[in-house]
Design an enzyme around this catalytic site. Structure first.
Site, PDB file in Angstrom:
ATOM      1  N   ASP A  24       0.846  -1.189   0.000  1.00 21.40           N
ATOM      2  CA  ASP A  24       0.000   0.000   0.000  1.00 21.40           C
ATOM      3  C   ASP A  24       0.884   1.241   0.000  1.00 21.40           C
ATOM      4  OD1 ASP A  24      -2.109  -1.741   0.205  1.00 21.40           O
ATOM      5  OD2 ASP A  24      -2.520  -1.318   2.311  1.00 21.40           O
TER       6      ASP A  24
ATOM      7  N   ASP B 204       1.021   4.574   1.815  1.00 23.00           N
ATOM      8  CA  ASP B 204       0.481   5.299   2.971  1.00 23.00           C
ATOM      9  C   ASP B 204       0.920   6.758   2.884  1.00 23.00           C
ATOM     10  OD1 ASP B 204      -0.760   3.045   4.235  1.00 23.00           O
ATOM     11  OD2 ASP B 204       1.234   2.372   4.820  1.00 23.00           O
TER      12      ASP B 204
END
Length: 205
Positions: free
Chosen positions: A134, A136
């Site tokens: 991911d 972030d």
């Protein structure tokens, strides 16, 4: 001069012996003083800085404390979101870094930075990210931001080539942007713990 540290900042120590706390065994083999610590949310009555130690696996995390005088360098997440630095990264072909480059090519009305495994990898060149990581992100927001602009950011992020998770940082704490746009109330992360609120900029720190 004492460095001001905020949650998600990366800090380096001038002496590894200054790391305080009850640490798991893996820290001795996976952390060294040339690697940064991640400032986390907590409060200490003696003024120590709460930090987190990252291992090479996602499940390897440890909490510790350091005295402010032990910090020799601080790197804010915003320093990792500059287009030129992203293009020079050895991880430039990874989807999360490609997504960050696309964001850096746009004009946004706020300062933003990269946290999590992608930020740590960009700062250290330690390969803790992979193609499925991911991205972030952190938006600095000392004052309330227009929902229309936040929605534009969120819409752009949803079209990127990896999953993006944005936290908005207010003077009182941080909240998930997706939760704010969806519900109009959020679980605000503060140094004293989480707090459910519809006024994340007005909560007393």
């Amino acid at each position: 001069m004492q460095l001001e540290c905020r949650a998600h900042d990366l800090i380096w120590l001038n002496d590894p012996e200054q790391l305080q706390g009850s640490l798991p065994e893996w820290v001795a083999s996976q952390w060294r003083a040339t690697l940064p610590l991640v400032v986390r949310r907590d409060r200490d009555e003696n003024g120590r800085i709460p930090v987190g130690i990252r291992g090479l696996r996602r499940d390897l995390r440890a909490a510790a404390w350091v005295d402010p005088t032990a910090i020799q360098r601080r790197l804010a997440p915003e320093a990792l979101s500059q287009r030129e630095g992203l293009l020079r990264s050895p991880f430039v072909t990874q989807p999360p870094v490609q997504a960050a480059i696309q964001l850096a090519q746009q004009v946004w009305p706020w300062a933003w930075g990269i946290t999590g495994s992608v930020g740590y990898a960009l700062a250290t060149e330690v390969p803790v990210l992979h193609g499925d990581s991911d991205l972030d992100l952190l938006i600095r927001s000392p004052e309330p931001l227009a929902n229309a602009e936040l929605a534009r950011w969120q819409h752009f992020c949803q079209r990127l080539i990896c999953r993006v998770d944005t936290q908005v940082e207010t003077p009182a704490g941080a909240f998930a942007l997706a939760e704010w746009l969806r519900d109009g109330r959020v679980m605000l992360k503060t140094n004293e713990g989480p707090r459910l609120t519809t006024r994340p900029w007005e909560e007393s720190a």
